[in-house]
Design a protein around this motif. Structure first.
Motif, mmCIF file in Angstrom:
data_model
loop_
_atom_site.group_PDB
_atom_site.id
_atom_site.type_symbol
_atom_site.label_atom_id
_atom_site.label_comp_id
_atom_site.label_asym_id
_atom_site.label_seq_id
_atom_site.Cartn_x
_atom_site.Cartn_y
_atom_site.Cartn_z
ATOM 1 N N LEU A 122 -2.352 -2.539 -13.580
ATOM 2 C CA LEU A 122 -3.733 -2.070 -13.562
ATOM 3 C C LEU A 122 -3.761 -0.584 -13.228
ATOM 4 C CD1 LEU A 122 -5.114 -5.066 -11.510
ATOM 5 C CD2 LEU A 122 -5.978 -4.435 -13.780
ATOM 6 N N PRO A 123 -4.698 0.158 -13.789
ATOM 7 C CA PRO A 123 -4.774 1.594 -13.489
ATOM 8 C C PRO A 123 -5.400 1.846 -12.126
ATOM 9 C CG PRO A 123 -6.569 0.970 -14.940
ATOM 10 C CD PRO A 123 -5.729 -0.270 -14.761
ATOM 11 N N VAL A 124 -4.912 2.845 -11.420
ATOM 12 C CA VAL A 124 -5.503 3.240 -10.143
ATOM 13 C C VAL A 124 -6.422 4.433 -10.392
ATOM 14 C CG1 VAL A 124 -5.060 4.165 -7.835
ATOM 15 C CG2 VAL A 124 -3.555 2.401 -8.795
ATOM 16 N N PRO A 125 -7.718 4.291 -10.120
ATOM 17 C CA PRO A 125 -8.643 5.413 -10.336
ATOM 18 C C PRO A 125 -8.242 6.636 -9.515
ATOM 19 C CG PRO A 125 -9.841 3.376 -9.908
ATOM 20 C CD PRO A 125 -8.409 3.098 -9.611
ATOM 21 N N GLU A 126 -8.523 7.826 -10.026
ATOM 22 C CA GLU A 126 -8.166 9.055 -9.317
ATOM 23 C C GLU A 126 -8.851 9.151 -7.962
ATOM 24 O OE1 GLU A 126 -5.985 11.392 -9.936
ATOM 25 O OE2 GLU A 126 -5.292 10.352 -11.737
ATOM 26 N N SER A 127 -9.995 8.484 -7.826
ATOM 27 C CA SER A 127 -10.731 8.531 -6.567
ATOM 28 C C SER A 127 -10.102 7.660 -5.479
ATOM 29 C CB SER A 127 -12.175 8.056 -6.797
ATOM 30 O OG SER A 127 -12.184 6.737 -7.314
ATOM 31 N N LEU A 128 -9.114 6.838 -5.842
ATOM 32 C CA LEU A 128 -8.540 5.873 -4.911
ATOM 33 C C LEU A 128 -7.165 6.328 -4.447
ATOM 34 C CD1 LEU A 128 -9.030 3.093 -3.610
ATOM 35 C CD2 LEU A 128 -7.877 2.066 -5.593
ATOM 36 N N ASP A 129 -6.936 6.263 -3.146
ATOM 37 C CA ASP A 129 -5.638 6.590 -2.574
ATOM 38 C C ASP A 129 -4.571 5.654 -3.136
ATOM 39 O OD1 ASP A 129 -3.774 7.634 -0.423
ATOM 40 O OD2 ASP A 129 -3.912 5.533 0.167
ATOM 41 N N LEU A 130 -3.459 6.216 -3.584
ATOM 42 C CA LEU A 130 -2.440 5.430 -4.281
ATOM 43 C C LEU A 130 -1.786 4.410 -3.354
ATOM 44 C CD1 LEU A 130 -0.995 4.996 -6.976
ATOM 45 C CD2 LEU A 130 0.671 6.739 -6.290
ATOM 46 N N PHE A 185 -16.065 -2.295 -10.375
ATOM 47 C CA PHE A 185 -16.494 -2.184 -8.979
ATOM 48 C C PHE A 185 -15.502 -1.372 -8.153
ATOM 49 C CE2 PHE A 185 -18.450 -6.626 -9.704
ATOM 50 C CZ PHE A 185 -19.623 -6.069 -10.198
ATOM 51 N N VAL A 186 -14.226 -1.427 -8.522
ATOM 52 C CA VAL A 186 -13.219 -0.594 -7.851
ATOM 53 C C VAL A 186 -13.453 0.872 -8.204
ATOM 54 C CG1 VAL A 186 -10.746 -0.085 -7.671
ATOM 55 C CG2 VAL A 186 -11.520 -2.466 -7.789
ATOM 56 N N GLU A 187 -13.755 1.120 -9.462
ATOM 57 C CA GLU A 187 -13.941 2.495 -9.925
ATOM 58 C C GLU A 187 -15.180 3.142 -9.304
ATOM 59 O OE1 GLU A 187 -11.767 1.853 -14.268
ATOM 60 O OE2 GLU A 187 -13.953 1.659 -14.086
ATOM 61 N N ASP A 188 -16.226 2.348 -9.067
ATOM 62 C CA ASP A 188 -17.429 2.954 -8.479
ATOM 63 C C ASP A 188 -17.448 2.862 -6.957
ATOM 64 O OD1 ASP A 188 -18.374 0.398 -7.745
ATOM 65 O OD2 ASP A 188 -19.805 0.271 -9.391
ATOM 66 N N GLY A 189 -16.395 2.286 -6.363
ATOM 67 C CA GLY A 189 -16.252 2.271 -4.917
ATOM 68 C C GLY A 189 -16.853 1.088 -4.197
ATOM 69 N N ARG A 190 -17.532 0.195 -4.915
ATOM 70 C CA ARG A 190 -18.126 -0.952 -4.228
ATOM 71 C C ARG A 190 -17.062 -1.953 -3.767
ATOM 72 N NH1 ARG A 190 -22.870 -2.998 -8.051
ATOM 73 N NH2 ARG A 190 -21.640 -1.949 -9.673
ATOM 74 N N VAL A 191 -15.963 -2.039 -4.490
ATOM 75 C CA VAL A 191 -14.803 -2.816 -4.039
ATOM 76 C C VAL A 191 -13.700 -1.832 -3.710
ATOM 77 C CG1 VAL A 191 -13.005 -4.446 -4.720
ATOM 78 C CG2 VAL A 191 -15.396 -4.892 -5.330
ATOM 79 N N ARG A 192 -13.194 -1.925 -2.493
ATOM 80 C CA ARG A 192 -12.180 -0.982 -2.032
ATOM 81 C C ARG A 192 -11.038 -1.748 -1.367
ATOM 82 N NH1 ARG A 192 -16.245 -1.376 1.672
ATOM 83 N NH2 ARG A 192 -15.613 -1.590 3.878
ATOM 84 N N PRO A 193 -9.875 -1.158 -1.259
ATOM 85 C CA PRO A 193 -8.805 -1.806 -0.503
ATOM 86 C C PRO A 193 -9.184 -1.879 0.969
ATOM 87 C CG PRO A 193 -7.962 0.028 -1.834
ATOM 88 C CD PRO A 193 -9.453 0.133 -1.833
ATOM 89 N N VAL A 194 -8.884 -2.995 1.589
ATOM 90 C CA VAL A 194 -9.082 -3.135 3.038
ATOM 91 C C VAL A 194 -7.695 -3.190 3.660
ATOM 92 C CG1 VAL A 194 -10.109 -4.485 4.893
ATOM 93 C CG2 VAL A 194 -11.236 -4.392 2.648
ATOM 94 N N VAL A 195 -7.341 -2.135 4.369
ATOM 95 C CA VAL A 195 -5.976 -1.973 4.884
ATOM 96 C C VAL A 195 -5.994 -2.037 6.404
ATOM 97 C CG1 VAL A 195 -3.969 -0.445 4.994
ATOM 98 C CG2 VAL A 195 -5.331 -0.582 2.889
ATOM 99 N N ASP A 196 -5.237 -2.977 6.937
ATOM 100 C CA ASP A 196 -5.107 -3.090 8.385
ATOM 101 C C ASP A 196 -4.171 -2.018 8.929
ATOM 102 O OD1 ASP A 196 -5.340 -5.108 10.901
ATOM 103 O OD2 ASP A 196 -3.286 -4.326 10.774
ATOM 104 N N SER A 197 -3.007 -1.861 8.303
ATOM 105 C CA SER A 197 -2.017 -0.908 8.794
ATOM 106 C C SER A 197 -1.000 -0.623 7.697
ATOM 107 C CB SER A 197 -1.310 -1.442 10.042
ATOM 108 O OG SER A 197 -0.833 -2.758 9.847
ATOM 109 N N VAL A 198 -0.343 0.529 7.827
ATOM 110 C CA VAL A 198 0.702 0.955 6.889
ATOM 111 C C VAL A 198 1.975 1.209 7.698
ATOM 112 C CG1 VAL A 198 1.400 2.650 5.161
ATOM 113 C CG2 VAL A 198 -1.022 2.017 5.373
ATOM 114 N N LEU A 199 3.047 0.536 7.299
ATOM 115 C CA LEU A 199 4.327 0.634 7.988
ATOM 116 C C LEU A 199 5.411 1.083 7.022
ATOM 117 C CD1 LEU A 199 4.247 -2.793 9.882
ATOM 118 C CD2 LEU A 199 3.689 -0.562 10.837
ATOM 119 N N PRO A 200 6.468 1.724 7.534
ATOM 120 C CA PRO A 200 7.612 2.001 6.663
ATOM 121 C C PRO A 200 8.313 0.708 6.259
ATOM 122 C CG PRO A 200 8.063 2.693 8.913
ATOM 123 C CD PRO A 200 6.635 2.275 8.874
#
Length: 321
Positions: free
Chosen positions: A102-110, A282-297
């Motif tokens: 799936l494509p990741v919109p430019e507005s969304l953090d990769l 909805f992802v592209e317009d921001g109504r659906v976004r990733p919900v991230v608890d934490s980012v680890l190596p």
């Protein structure tokens, strides 16, 4: 490439040969991988990869396309993407069927985009495609702050549905409200069936998204409206339960139970295409976004699994190579 092995249940970062994309596949340079309960189950020996899949953990990634296999024309080297995998995500490189990208919109953090593919495909294939949730209907989401549940709340609200969630503890109840839930129930202190029936004026909900399994079968049916549907996507409380078929027939109810990982490639391709058509706007317009608890190596994958096991997550844990 760097990748996590899980010999004898121990998660260890190792150097492994770089994979090569085959026909119809793309090679993704991984920015992040999502942690899912299926990964923990695989480490425990309860959820082996399907035949032909990578034995490496990880069912979803985000990143950039690094190489194309023969016959791939829909993607280009350098494209920002996220993808659904049958395995291989806990690595710095991953091979993916091109039909599961799936494509990741430019507005969304990769990096954050890695939280989307598994949840979007699981939720939409069950709640959208099987249950047929429509605007104006009511969805009950158990585990409303988990990786699946948080996405379900955002997507269903964007669709125009009313959303009720269950979760444990005041912190999670507030998080569900913050995501947009119309009613958030603390299952530790409240009877969710009574709360649902009171909120809906006795009618019940049109769709239940269930991650609990056997223990909730009867209660889900009680909470269901006539012609409603229960979609079971996990069985954390057990695989075997009793169901009152008379009550089910009286409500003209339906129940489905699915997994995603072992589906044939053509079924996964159809699900990903449907997600791109019906969820991705909805992802592209921001109504659906990733919900991230934490980012680890990536080297701290074991800590990611521990955080998932303690049940206090809000959203997804992500691993970055």
């Amino acid at each position: 490439m760097r990748a996590i092995s899980h010999d004898d249940g121990t998660l260890t970062l190792r150097d492994l040969p770089d994979p090569e994309p085959g026909a119809g596949e793309v090679l993704v340079e991984v920015a992040a991988a999502g942690v899912n309960n299926a990964d923990r189950q695989q480490v425990a020996g309860n959820y082996p990869p399907p035949p032909g899949a990578s034995p490496i953990l990880g069912l979803e990634v985000s990143g950039t396309v690094r190489a194309l296999g023969p016959g791939v024309t829909d993607w280009s080297v350098g494209d920002r993407v996220c993808a659904l995998l049958a395995g291989g995500g806990y690595a710095s490189l991953a091979v993916v069927p091109a039909t599961q990208v799936l494509p990741v919109p430019e507005s969304l953090d990769l990096v954050s985009a890695a939280a989307l593919p598994e949840a979007a495909c699981t939720v939409f294939s069950n709640v959208g495609m099987l249950a047929g949730l429509r605007p104006g209907q009511t969805l009950l989401v158990h585990g409303g702050t988990g990786g699946m549940g948080s996405h379900a709340v955002l997507w269903a609200k964007a669709l125009g549905a009313t959303v009720i969630t269950t979760s444990g503890g005041a912190r999670k109840v507030q998080a569900s409200r913050d995501l947009g839930a119309d009613l958030a129930i603390d299952h530790r202190t409240e009877d969710f069936v009574a709360a649902v029936r009171e909120y809906t004026g006795g009618r019940g909900v049109d769709v239940v998204l269930d991650v609990v399994g056997a223990d909730y079968l009867g209660r889900n049916l009680e909470a269901l409206a006539p012609n409603g549907h229960v979609a079971v996507i996990s069985s954390s409380s057990g695989r075997v339960g009793e169901l009152d078929l008379g009550a089910m027939m009286a409500k003209r109810a339906t129940i489905s139970a699915t997994t995603l990982r072992a589906r044939p490639l053509d079924e996964k391709a159809a699900i990903v295409a449907a997600v791109r058509a019906d969820v991705w706007p909805f992802v592209e317009d921001g109504r659906v976004r990733p919900v991230v608890d934490s980012v680890l190596p990536l080297a701290e994958a074991a800590e990611g699994h521990r955080r998932m096991a303690d049940g206090e997550l809000i959203g997804k844990v992500l691993l970055t190579p």
